[in-house]
Motif scaffolding. Structure first.
Motif, mmCIF file in Angstrom:
data_model
loop_
_atom_site.group_PDB
_atom_site.id
_atom_site.type_symbol
_atom_site.label_atom_id
_atom_site.label_comp_id
_atom_site.label_asym_id
_atom_site.label_seq_id
_atom_site.Cartn_x
_atom_site.Cartn_y
_atom_site.Cartn_z
ATOM 1 N N ILE A 30 9.160 -30.669 6.729
ATOM 2 C CA ILE A 30 10.020 -29.871 5.861
ATOM 3 C C ILE A 30 10.986 -30.803 5.140
ATOM 4 O O ILE A 30 11.686 -31.595 5.766
ATOM 5 N N LYS A 31 11.021 -30.690 3.830
ATOM 6 C CA LYS A 31 11.929 -31.479 3.001
ATOM 7 C C LYS A 31 12.871 -30.527 2.268
ATOM 8 O O LYS A 31 12.513 -29.941 1.247
ATOM 9 N N PRO A 32 14.074 -30.334 2.809
ATOM 10 C CA PRO A 32 15.019 -29.444 2.135
ATOM 11 C C PRO A 32 15.651 -30.114 0.919
ATOM 12 O O PRO A 32 15.896 -31.323 0.916
ATOM 13 N N VAL A 33 15.879 -29.336 -0.100
ATOM 14 C CA VAL A 33 16.519 -29.836 -1.309
ATOM 15 C C VAL A 33 17.342 -28.699 -1.926
ATOM 16 O O VAL A 33 16.871 -27.560 -2.010
ATOM 17 N N LYS A 34 18.564 -29.015 -2.270
ATOM 18 C CA LYS A 34 19.422 -28.006 -2.903
ATOM 19 C C LYS A 34 18.893 -27.752 -4.306
ATOM 20 O O LYS A 34 18.746 -28.685 -5.103
ATOM 21 N N THR A 35 18.580 -26.512 -4.586
ATOM 22 C CA THR A 35 18.052 -26.144 -5.898
ATOM 23 C C THR A 35 18.833 -24.962 -6.450
ATOM 24 O O THR A 35 19.475 -24.215 -5.714
ATOM 25 N N GLU A 36 18.719 -24.794 -7.719
ATOM 26 C CA GLU A 36 19.325 -23.645 -8.388
ATOM 27 C C GLU A 36 18.288 -22.531 -8.479
ATOM 28 O O GLU A 36 17.110 -22.785 -8.699
ATOM 29 N N SER A 37 18.775 -21.311 -8.321
ATOM 30 C CA SER A 37 17.872 -20.167 -8.417
ATOM 31 C C SER A 37 17.719 -19.686 -9.850
ATOM 32 O O SER A 37 16.737 -19.026 -10.176
ATOM 33 N N GLY A 38 18.689 -19.986 -10.692
ATOM 34 C CA GLY A 38 18.637 -19.518 -12.072
ATOM 35 C C GLY A 38 18.989 -18.053 -12.226
ATOM 36 O O GLY A 38 18.777 -17.465 -13.287
ATOM 37 N N ILE A 39 19.499 -17.458 -11.151
ATOM 38 C CA ILE A 39 19.888 -16.043 -11.181
ATOM 39 C C ILE A 39 21.319 -15.933 -10.660
ATOM 40 O O ILE A 39 21.935 -16.927 -10.301
ATOM 41 N N SER A 40 21.825 -14.717 -10.567
ATOM 42 C CA SER A 40 23.176 -14.518 -10.062
ATOM 43 C C SER A 40 23.255 -14.838 -8.570
ATOM 44 O O SER A 40 22.238 -14.845 -7.872
ATOM 45 N N GLU A 41 24.457 -15.091 -8.096
ATOM 46 C CA GLU A 41 24.647 -15.456 -6.692
ATOM 47 C C GLU A 41 24.234 -14.323 -5.749
ATOM 48 O O GLU A 41 23.776 -14.569 -4.637
ATOM 49 N N SER A 53 13.512 -16.582 -6.183
ATOM 50 C CA SER A 53 12.620 -17.183 -5.195
ATOM 51 C C SER A 53 11.608 -18.114 -5.872
ATOM 52 O O SER A 53 11.366 -19.233 -5.417
ATOM 53 N N LEU A 54 11.037 -17.656 -6.951
ATOM 54 C CA LEU A 54 10.065 -18.464 -7.700
ATOM 55 C C LEU A 54 10.727 -19.720 -8.271
ATOM 56 O O LEU A 54 10.173 -20.816 -8.177
ATOM 57 N N ASN A 55 11.898 -19.565 -8.851
ATOM 58 C CA ASN A 55 12.611 -20.716 -9.417
ATOM 59 C C ASN A 55 12.930 -21.757 -8.352
ATOM 60 O O ASN A 55 12.778 -22.963 -8.578
ATOM 61 N N ARG A 56 13.379 -21.305 -7.187
ATOM 62 C CA ARG A 56 13.699 -22.242 -6.104
ATOM 63 C C ARG A 56 12.443 -23.005 -5.642
ATOM 64 O O ARG A 56 12.501 -24.203 -5.391
ATOM 65 N N GLY A 72 10.477 -21.184 -1.913
ATOM 66 C CA GLY A 72 11.764 -20.615 -2.301
ATOM 67 C C GLY A 72 12.016 -19.328 -1.544
ATOM 68 O O GLY A 72 11.095 -18.515 -1.371
ATOM 69 N N ILE A 73 13.234 -19.159 -1.071
ATOM 70 C CA ILE A 73 13.626 -17.964 -0.311
ATOM 71 C C ILE A 73 14.839 -17.346 -0.997
ATOM 72 O O ILE A 73 15.805 -18.046 -1.279
ATOM 73 N N GLU A 74 14.782 -16.049 -1.239
ATOM 74 C CA GLU A 74 15.900 -15.369 -1.889
ATOM 75 C C GLU A 74 16.112 -13.997 -1.251
ATOM 76 O O GLU A 74 15.181 -13.212 -1.148
ATOM 77 N N ILE A 75 17.340 -13.753 -0.815
ATOM 78 C CA ILE A 75 17.734 -12.435 -0.324
ATOM 79 C C ILE A 75 18.261 -11.641 -1.501
ATOM 80 O O ILE A 75 19.005 -12.181 -2.332
ATOM 81 N N MET A 86 18.309 -3.928 1.287
ATOM 82 C CA MET A 86 18.287 -5.369 1.433
ATOM 83 C C MET A 86 16.853 -5.807 1.712
ATOM 84 O O MET A 86 16.119 -5.119 2.431
ATOM 85 N N PHE A 87 16.450 -6.968 1.174
ATOM 86 C CA PHE A 87 15.102 -7.489 1.384
ATOM 87 C C PHE A 87 15.103 -8.972 1.062
ATOM 88 O O PHE A 87 16.118 -9.532 0.623
ATOM 89 N N CYS A 88 13.969 -9.611 1.256
ATOM 90 C CA CYS A 88 13.825 -11.033 0.988
ATOM 91 C C CYS A 88 12.493 -11.294 0.297
ATOM 92 O O CYS A 88 11.486 -10.667 0.630
ATOM 93 N N TYR A 89 12.514 -12.230 -0.644
ATOM 94 C CA TYR A 89 11.300 -12.753 -1.234
ATOM 95 C C TYR A 89 11.141 -14.206 -0.815
ATOM 96 O O TYR A 89 12.117 -14.969 -0.820
ATOM 97 N N ALA A 90 9.927 -14.585 -0.464
ATOM 98 C CA ALA A 90 9.577 -15.988 -0.224
ATOM 99 C C ALA A 90 8.403 -16.303 -1.143
ATOM 100 O O ALA A 90 7.419 -15.552 -1.184
ATOM 101 N N THR A 91 8.537 -17.383 -1.880
ATOM 102 C CA THR A 91 7.505 -17.764 -2.835
ATOM 103 C C THR A 91 7.046 -19.182 -2.551
ATOM 104 O O THR A 91 7.854 -20.068 -2.286
ATOM 105 N N ILE A 92 5.737 -19.379 -2.623
ATOM 106 C CA ILE A 92 5.130 -20.704 -2.495
ATOM 107 C C ILE A 92 4.456 -21.034 -3.816
ATOM 108 O O ILE A 92 3.737 -20.198 -4.379
ATOM 109 N N VAL A 93 4.686 -22.258 -4.286
ATOM 110 C CA VAL A 93 3.955 -22.782 -5.440
ATOM 111 C C VAL A 93 3.359 -24.129 -5.034
ATOM 112 O O VAL A 93 3.944 -24.843 -4.220
ATOM 113 N N ASP A 94 2.197 -24.444 -5.570
ATOM 114 C CA ASP A 94 1.620 -25.754 -5.278
ATOM 115 C C ASP A 94 1.358 -26.514 -6.574
ATOM 116 O O ASP A 94 1.598 -26.002 -7.673
ATOM 117 N N ARG A 95 0.866 -27.705 -6.451
ATOM 118 C CA ARG A 95 0.679 -28.589 -7.601
ATOM 119 C C ARG A 95 -0.509 -28.183 -8.471
ATOM 120 O O ARG A 95 -0.666 -28.681 -9.581
#
Length: 169
Positions: A30-41, A53-56, A72-75, A86-95
């Motif tokens: 696991i390689k954590p990296v601080k990313t911006e979501s591009g949406i509101s807090e 979630s997709l942006n992260r 990317g994980i977004e609540i 309340m809910f959560c989205y988790a998104t995976i993208v690959d190369r």
């Protein structure tokens, strides 16, 4: 071993991801990296939460060149029948451009939390104030579930990882 770039530095989210990896017996770095979501807090629509979630996931993958996938994980919160869920989205993208988007169950927020969001307050600043004298039972469970978000994050991450790796392992 797969390298996963995850768009967060949150120890809480990282620990939940580790739990899921252990549960499904998937070896990953696991390689954590601080990313911006591009949406509101505090996203208050399903679309915005999914987009965050997709942006992260995309941003994390771009930041870690050796990663196979970005996660990317977004609540988020959205109104159903005039109450917030309340809910959560988790998104995976690959190369290769593959995208997996998974959503947790929805939980209708108690009136206490619902009123905070409706009055444009950041829910995270108030979750500890919900029924603070209840140290057991349903109210304690709800307080901790909303505060720590564990069942939502675990469920969404598990679903996304299982879908992605089903045919790969």
């Amino acid at each position: 071993m797969t390298t996963i770039a995850i768009g967060t530095n949150s120890e809480q989210k990282l620990n939940y991801l580790k739990e899921v990896l252990k549960e499904i017996d998937l070896k990953a770095e696991i390689k954590p990296v601080k990313t911006e979501s591009g949406i509101s807090e505090q996203p208050t629509t399903e679309f915005e939460t999914k987009e965050g979630s997709l942006n992260r996931a995309k941003n994390a993958l771009n930041e870690i060149p050796k990663a196979k996938i970005g996660l990317g994980i977004e609540i988020g919160y959205d109104t159903k029948n005039e109450k917030y869920n309340m809910f959560c989205y988790a998104t995976i993208v690959d190369r290769k451009g593959k995208i997996i988007i998974a959503k947790s169950h929805e939980f209708p927020l108690p009136n206490f939390h619902d009123s905070k969001i409706k009055s444009s307050k950041y829910l995270g600043d108030h979750v500890k104030d919900y029924e603070p004298t209840h140290n057991k039972g349903v109210k304690r469970f709800i307080r901790e579930m909303i505060q720590h978000r564990k069942p939502f994050i675990i469920e969404a991450c598990r679903s996304a990882l299982l879908q992605y790796f089903e045919n790969e392992v």
